[in-house]
Design a protein around this motif. Sequence first.
Motif, PDB file in Angstrom:
ATOM      1  N   GLU A 109       0.946  -1.059  -0.031  1.00 49.30           N
ATOM      2  CA  GLU A 109       0.016  -0.041  -0.127  1.00 49.30           C
ATOM      3  C   GLU A 109       0.878   1.337  -0.002  1.00 49.30           C
ATOM      4  OE1 GLU A 109      -3.565   1.026   1.202  1.00 49.30           O
ATOM      5  OE2 GLU A 109      -4.296  -0.921   0.154  1.00 49.30           O
ATOM      6  N   PRO A 110       0.452   2.278  -0.619  1.00 52.69           N
ATOM      7  CA  PRO A 110       1.259   3.562  -0.611  1.00 52.69           C
ATOM      8  C   PRO A 110       1.345   4.063   0.597  1.00 52.69           C
ATOM      9  CG  PRO A 110      -0.640   3.589  -2.253  1.00 52.69           C
ATOM     10  CD  PRO A 110      -0.613   2.260  -1.528  1.00 52.69           C
ATOM     11  N   THR A 111       2.070   4.889   1.082  1.00 56.11           N
ATOM     12  CA  THR A 111       2.361   5.493   2.228  1.00 56.11           C
ATOM     13  C   THR A 111       1.313   6.589   2.395  1.00 56.11           C
ATOM     14  OG1 THR A 111       4.031   7.100   1.471  1.00 56.11           O
ATOM     15  CG2 THR A 111       4.720   5.153   2.750  1.00 56.11           C
ATOM     16  N   ALA A 112       1.065   7.488   3.360  1.00 56.43           N
ATOM     17  CA  ALA A 112      -0.086   8.372   3.693  1.00 56.43           C
ATOM     18  C   ALA A 112       0.369   9.538   2.520  1.00 56.43           C
ATOM     19  CB  ALA A 112      -0.197   8.636   5.052  1.00 56.43           C
ATOM     20  N   SER A 113       1.448   9.908   2.577  1.00 53.27           N
ATOM     21  CA  SER A 113       1.901  11.336   1.753  1.00 53.27           C
ATOM     22  C   SER A 113       1.553  11.004   0.284  1.00 53.27           C
ATOM     23  CB  SER A 113       3.371  11.588   1.880  1.00 53.27           C
ATOM     24  OG  SER A 113       4.159  10.565   1.451  1.00 53.27           O
ATOM     25  N   PHE A 114       1.487   9.611  -0.201  1.00 54.62           N
ATOM     26  CA  PHE A 114       1.215   9.540  -1.630  1.00 54.62           C
ATOM     27  C   PHE A 114       0.044   9.748  -2.065  1.00 54.62           C
ATOM     28  CE2 PHE A 114       5.533   8.029  -1.768  1.00 54.62           C
ATOM     29  CZ  PHE A 114       6.188   8.546  -2.825  1.00 54.62           C
ATOM     30  N   TRP A 115      -1.062   9.414  -0.995  1.00 49.56           N
ATOM     31  CA  TRP A 115      -2.617   9.333  -1.565  1.00 49.56           C
ATOM     32  C   TRP A 115      -3.154  10.498  -2.169  1.00 49.56           C
ATOM     33  CZ3 TRP A 115      -5.712   5.447  -1.913  1.00 49.56           C
ATOM     34  CH2 TRP A 115      -5.320   4.141  -1.446  1.00 49.56           C
ATOM     35  N   PRO A 116      -2.890  11.486  -1.708  1.00 47.30           N
ATOM     36  CA  PRO A 116      -3.453  12.985  -2.422  1.00 47.30           C
ATOM     37  C   PRO A 116      -2.940  12.789  -4.080  1.00 47.30           C
ATOM     38  CG  PRO A 116      -2.496  13.537  -0.540  1.00 47.30           C
ATOM     39  CD  PRO A 116      -2.243  12.240  -0.587  1.00 47.30           C
ATOM     40  N   ARG A 117      -1.904  12.302  -4.171  1.00 45.69           N
ATOM     41  CA  ARG A 117      -1.459  12.434  -5.693  1.00 45.69           C
ATOM     42  C   ARG A 117      -2.072  11.292  -6.421  1.00 45.69           C
ATOM     43  NH1 ARG A 117       4.889  12.959  -4.417  1.00 45.69           N
ATOM     44  NH2 ARG A 117       4.269  12.587  -2.590  1.00 45.69           N
ATOM     45  N   LEU A 118      -2.131  10.082  -5.621  1.00 44.24           N
ATOM     46  CA  LEU A 118      -3.014   8.923  -6.446  1.00 44.24           C
ATOM     47  C   LEU A 118      -4.343   9.002  -6.812  1.00 44.24           C
ATOM     48  CD1 LEU A 118      -1.425   5.814  -4.424  1.00 44.24           C
ATOM     49  CD2 LEU A 118      -0.969   6.534  -6.876  1.00 44.24           C
ATOM     50  N   ILE A 119      -4.999   9.760  -5.890  1.00 42.39           N
ATOM     51  CA  ILE A 119      -6.290  10.003  -5.890  1.00 42.39           C
ATOM     52  C   ILE A 119      -6.522  11.078  -7.153  1.00 42.39           C
ATOM     53  CG2 ILE A 119      -8.344  11.345  -4.679  1.00 42.39           C
ATOM     54  CD1 ILE A 119      -7.291   9.808  -2.254  1.00 42.39           C
ATOM     55  N   SER A 120      -5.675  12.231  -7.089  1.00 38.68           N
ATOM     56  CA  SER A 120      -5.679  13.155  -8.225  1.00 38.68           C
ATOM     57  C   SER A 120      -5.259  12.528  -9.629  1.00 38.68           C
ATOM     58  CB  SER A 120      -4.580  14.160  -8.144  1.00 38.68           C
ATOM     59  OG  SER A 120      -4.438  15.052  -9.043  1.00 38.68           O
ATOM     60  N   PHE A 121      -4.479  11.338  -9.545  1.00 36.60           N
ATOM     61  CA  PHE A 121      -4.155  10.629 -10.901  1.00 36.60           C
ATOM     62  C   PHE A 121      -5.425   9.843 -11.330  1.00 36.60           C
ATOM     63  CE2 PHE A 121      -2.731   6.754 -12.833  1.00 36.60           C
ATOM     64  CZ  PHE A 121      -2.213   7.200 -13.868  1.00 36.60           C
ATOM     65  N   LEU A 122      -6.110   9.289 -10.309  1.00 37.64           N
ATOM     66  CA  LEU A 122      -7.226   8.533 -10.782  1.00 37.64           C
ATOM     67  C   LEU A 122      -8.260   9.415 -11.239  1.00 37.64           C
ATOM     68  CD1 LEU A 122      -7.168   5.787  -7.897  1.00 37.64           C
ATOM     69  CD2 LEU A 122      -6.513   5.480 -10.439  1.00 37.64           C
ATOM     70  N   GLY A 123      -8.465  10.605 -10.511  1.00 35.73           N
ATOM     71  CA  GLY A 123      -9.652  11.359 -10.786  1.00 35.73           C
ATOM     72  C   GLY A 123     -10.868  11.109  -9.773  1.00 35.73           C
ATOM     73  N   TYR A 124     -10.732  10.165  -8.930  1.00 34.71           N
ATOM     74  CA  TYR A 124     -11.719   9.801  -8.041  1.00 34.71           C
ATOM     75  C   TYR A 124     -10.996   8.922  -7.022  1.00 34.71           C
ATOM     76  CZ  TYR A 124     -11.160   5.249 -10.624  1.00 34.71           C
ATOM     77  OH  TYR A 124     -10.810   4.351 -10.950  1.00 34.71           O
ATOM     78  N   TYR A 125     -11.911   8.812  -5.621  1.00 37.69           N
ATOM     79  CA  TYR A 125     -11.367   7.816  -4.693  1.00 37.69           C
ATOM     80  C   TYR A 125     -11.773   6.568  -4.977  1.00 37.69           C
ATOM     81  CZ  TYR A 125     -10.602   6.160   0.101  1.00 37.69           C
ATOM     82  OH  TYR A 125     -10.153   5.327   1.216  1.00 37.69           O
ATOM     83  N   PRO A 126     -10.749   5.591  -4.932  1.00 33.06           N
ATOM     84  CA  PRO A 126     -11.008   4.133  -5.469  1.00 33.06           C
ATOM     85  C   PRO A 126     -12.104   3.187  -4.775  1.00 33.06           C
ATOM     86  CG  PRO A 126      -8.832   4.176  -4.920  1.00 33.06           C
ATOM     87  CD  PRO A 126      -9.345   5.664  -4.564  1.00 33.06           C
ATOM     88  N   PHE A 127     -12.362   3.620  -3.530  1.00 35.19           N
ATOM     89  CA  PHE A 127     -13.122   2.616  -2.683  1.00 35.19           C
ATOM     90  C   PHE A 127     -14.445   3.286  -2.052  1.00 35.19           C
ATOM     91  CE2 PHE A 127      -8.610   2.177  -1.918  1.00 35.19           C
ATOM     92  CZ  PHE A 127      -8.348   1.069  -2.250  1.00 35.19           C
ATOM     93  N   PRO A 128     -15.381   2.240  -1.822  1.00 36.45           N
ATOM     94  CA  PRO A 128     -16.821   2.892  -1.545  1.00 36.45           C
ATOM     95  C   PRO A 128     -16.776   3.438  -0.168  1.00 36.45           C
ATOM     96  CG  PRO A 128     -16.709   0.377  -1.155  1.00 36.45           C
ATOM     97  CD  PRO A 128     -15.259   0.949  -2.055  1.00 36.45           C
ATOM     98  N   LEU A 129     -17.814   4.355   0.109  1.00 37.04           N
ATOM     99  CA  LEU A 129     -17.837   5.021   1.372  1.00 37.04           C
ATOM    100  C   LEU A 129     -19.186   4.602   1.915  1.00 37.04           C
ATOM    101  CD1 LEU A 129     -16.865   8.806   0.391  1.00 37.04           C
ATOM    102  CD2 LEU A 129     -15.481   6.983   1.605  1.00 37.04           C
ATOM    103  N   GLN A 130     -19.036   3.221   2.500  1.00 39.58           N
ATOM    104  CA  GLN A 130     -20.343   2.865   3.020  1.00 39.58           C
ATOM    105  C   GLN A 130     -20.524   2.744   4.359  1.00 39.58           C
ATOM    106  OE1 GLN A 130     -19.937  -1.343   1.372  1.00 39.58           O
ATOM    107  NE2 GLN A 130     -20.461  -0.633  -0.805  1.00 39.58           N
TER     108      GLN A 130
END
Length: 174
Positions: free
Chosen positions: A91-112
């Motif tokens: 899993e990527p470290t916490a600091s990479f998540w904003p860039r990953l979400i930006s690259f994907l264009g969405y948050y990849p997991f459901p908010l249930q």
Amino acid sequence: MTAWVSASSKFATLRSRYHPILPFCYFTLKASRTALRFRNLVHKGFILKPETLGQHLLSRRLLLKLTQKEVATRLSTLREHYERWERDEVEPTASFWPRLISFLGYYPFPLQSPAGWVLMTRRLLGLSQFAFGRRVKAIAKDVREWEHGSSEPPHELLAKIQQIAAPLVGKSPM
């Protein structure tokens, strides 16, 4: 002579439709570029309904026609790290998540659940559990328990977490 000319002209029309690879076949196969591109993407590993982070990253990269090295450069990381994320090895470290979400264009997991909201907000901010806990005035142990679903944050705190996440969902750090 007339019979010969009509037979010759008939052969000429057949010859104009003649396909060099299939000489016995007199029809043409047609497919849209979109269908061919989709078939090519699926052949390379594109997944229509990705479930893991790695599948999301792979599908997005193939859709953009990028190499792993190009994506790694965009995300400011090493190709080897990106490759391991794409294969779901780490899993990527916490600091990479904003860039990953930006690259994907969405948050990849459901908010249930509230756990999903806590985890998404922390990942959008790129904070560790400790730093996120300081931001929402909670201890890291509580944040960990909220993310794992073993306990839920109080309703006031959950509302605060959702308020923090709301402006970040549409925002792109890249």
